[in-house]
Design an enzyme around this catalytic site. Sequence first.
Site, PDB file in Angstrom:
ATOM      1  N   GLN A   1      -8.493 -12.837  -4.790  1.00 27.93           N
ATOM      2  CA  GLN A   1      -9.420 -11.721  -4.628  1.00 27.93           C
ATOM      3  C   GLN A   1     -10.118 -11.361  -5.941  1.00 27.93           C
ATOM      4  OE1 GLN A   1      -7.511  -9.286  -0.939  1.00 27.93           O
ATOM      5  NE2 GLN A   1      -6.677  -8.708  -2.904  1.00 27.93           N
TER       6      GLN A   1
ATOM      7  N   ASN B   1     -12.003  -8.182  -2.900  1.00 31.74           N
ATOM      8  CA  ASN B   1     -10.800  -7.465  -3.302  1.00 31.74           C
ATOM      9  C   ASN B   1     -10.462  -6.388  -2.276  1.00 31.74           C
ATOM     10  OD1 ASN B   1      -8.638  -6.350  -4.631  1.00 31.74           O
ATOM     11  ND2 ASN B   1      -9.848  -5.375  -6.236  1.00 31.74           N
TER      12      ASN B   1
ATOM     13  N   ASP C   1       4.148 -11.398  -5.083  1.00 31.70           N
ATOM     14  CA  ASP C   1       3.165 -10.935  -6.059  1.00 31.70           C
ATOM     15  C   ASP C   1       2.697 -12.077  -6.942  1.00 31.70           C
ATOM     16  OD1 ASP C   1       2.446  -8.302  -5.685  1.00 31.70           O
ATOM     17  OD2 ASP C   1       4.148  -7.496  -6.783  1.00 31.70           O
TER      18      ASP C   1
ATOM     19  N   ASP D   1       1.981 -11.581 -10.366  1.00 35.40           N
ATOM     20  CA  ASP D   1       2.467 -11.420 -11.744  1.00 35.40           C
ATOM     21  C   ASP D   1       3.988 -11.453 -11.812  1.00 35.40           C
ATOM     22  OD1 ASP D   1       2.589  -9.040 -10.349  1.00 35.40           O
ATOM     23  OD2 ASP D   1       1.995  -7.787 -12.045  1.00 35.40           O
TER      24      ASP D   1
ATOM     25  N   ASP E   1       4.324  -1.611   1.712  1.00 41.32           N
ATOM     26  CA  ASP E   1       5.621  -2.234   1.963  1.00 41.32           C
ATOM     27  C   ASP E   1       6.626  -1.236   2.553  1.00 41.32           C
ATOM     28  OD1 ASP E   1       5.845  -0.780  -0.394  1.00 41.32           O
ATOM     29  OD2 ASP E   1       6.350  -2.489  -1.651  1.00 41.32           O
TER      30      ASP E   1
ATOM     31  N   HIS F   1       9.495  -9.548 -12.679  1.00 41.33           N
ATOM     32  CA  HIS F   1       8.216  -8.862 -12.465  1.00 41.33           C
ATOM     33  C   HIS F   1       8.090  -7.755 -13.502  1.00 41.33           C
ATOM     34  CE1 HIS F   1       5.376  -6.101 -10.425  1.00 41.33           C
ATOM     35  NE2 HIS F   1       5.001  -7.118  -9.683  1.00 41.33           N
TER      36      HIS F   1
END
Length: 639
Positions: free
Chosen positions: A205, A234, A260, A262, A373, A397
């Site tokens: 995105q 996005n 995720d 990252d 979530d 993370h």
Amino acid sequence: MDTAPLYMDTGSAMGVQIPTAGAGNTMRDAKTTQTVSAPTKEVHVEDFLSRYATSVRPGERVSFGTYFNAFPASYWRRWTTVDSVRLSVATSGAGAVIVYKSNARGALQRVDSVRVEGDAVSNFDLSLTPFGDGGWYWFDLVAGSAPLILQGAEWQAEGDFKKPGTITLEITTLNKTDFCINNLRLLAENPQALEHVKELILVDQGTQKVADAEGFAEVADALAGKLRIINQDNLGGSGGFARGMYEADKNGSDYALLMDDDVVVEPESIIRLLTFADLCKTPTIVGGHMFDLYNRTVLHTFGEVVNPYSFQPDLPSGEMTLGHDFVGSNLRHTGWMHRRVDVDYNGWWMCMIPTKVIREIGLSLPVFIKWDDAEYGLRAKAAGYPTVSMPGAAVWHVSWIDKDDLVGWQAYFHARNRFIAALIHSPYEFGGKVVRQSYAFDVKHLVSMQYATAQGRIMALRDLLRGPEQLHGLLPGKLPEIRSMMSGYSDSQFSSDPDSYPAPKMDKPPKRGHGVTPPSYVGLLPWAAKTVIRQLSLPVSDSSKERPQTNVAHQDNRWWRMSQYDSAVVSNAEGTGASWYKRDPKQLRTMMAESAKLHAALLKDWHKLSTQYKNALSEITSIAAWEKTFEAHSEKSEN
């Protein structure tokens, strides 16, 4: 080597025993409470022979009662059809294999042992019956006069099991090309983790495309045709993860594994999540834990619930520690970690959802980021589908301790989405204390001179009151609108140069040489009232308009401290810059009045809004509704 304590433990065999009638594994004195851990011997990198093999030095002992190698027996007993396991340990050399277990209080017990010599495979059949509320199995190795080699070990279960399910592994990314290439490379180097992955989808995105990054062609070839990139506008985390759910259902996968961008993944986690989910009694959402990327032995969260009254994320047990460091206290010495933790949801840094559940309850809420979530876990729970946060499966993370997403552009999404989730799921009339707590948050931001954040929260309430039908339409454009709004506030304008702001100067010295101190609990209300009145009525001095009164480090940015200043330069959470907070009584009066008006309207219309959001839930989360959004915001070319 940074993560070695999560795999091997060289401390004493039994460590600190928890008394039969004791309270836990802590030592207390008048001033401190300290968790005790046994002394450990140095771990040598040359002893690691492969991902599955290691050498134990002569006369030494190594325990695999560790986060990634112990067996969380109580989770398997509670949620799966497995009632016993076999531990199979392959060794070379002379020594001993010793098996231990724990109970829900963390008390340790020796189960069995065997002497080994030469090439040997030691099998131990272990019942799961005594693990109703908690407990783990693990084993230790003791070397004789020569090295003892662990060739490999497995936790096995017998039975007529069905064929393993298939996974669509989806990563949502926004300009995190380095992280994505690294994780793709990790997965490519561990093909066993991808054996049952039907498709690896990267929903890109961002403006910095992963497909254009250095090294992409190499990892794409190594993934042998399993990788597909989808480019779309996005739409936030919820838009990216909803796309992963949608594609998993569309291609016939049994599970959507959301991850995720990252993060650094432990590839073995994929195998564990799949095996566990395949053997669950009912379709179950299974998620991994989150370790701190910058402090690799710190487990940031072991499991989360939503407090139904405050409607905030919470820890399932008061004994749990947020940010547990395994260097300070290993698994065998951490009593609370042996009790099974039941959760409401698992963060989507790594979470596997059965497509059967997706077809029944829908995709994510269209809320861009935040609360997607948690709301999904609550929705699944209401439909009879549990969530399990599974020990031994995890990613590394960036923890939110190193972020401050309650301040800045994300505050809009925190405020609005929390209310949406509460309107749908709160069991209390008027959402418990969520409305009055929200207004208190606004007041704290305002007296802290965080006007951009407060304005974002006001925008959130305005949009909330307009109802659920607009949520899909807000996905691509809301963030640019918020950023445009924030550009007009000095508290959201950052400079990376410390010398770009004038040197601080106080109008008068602090009282008796002391800085700002927090009010006492007894005197909080009158102190707060006096502070608000002062901020609303007292004009700002000319000197405070021209230069800040002080510099404030991020960790000292507390509302009770900031409310005592008229002007301050404040560092951000990442340490990359600072902004100039300036008190504005007129702005404060206007925004505080509007916040009060909006919260009053929310209380007045709570029941009507709750009905609207509940009735709209199945439509706005449906595959059909999301499909229209994807079609409108996807690029035509897909790799």
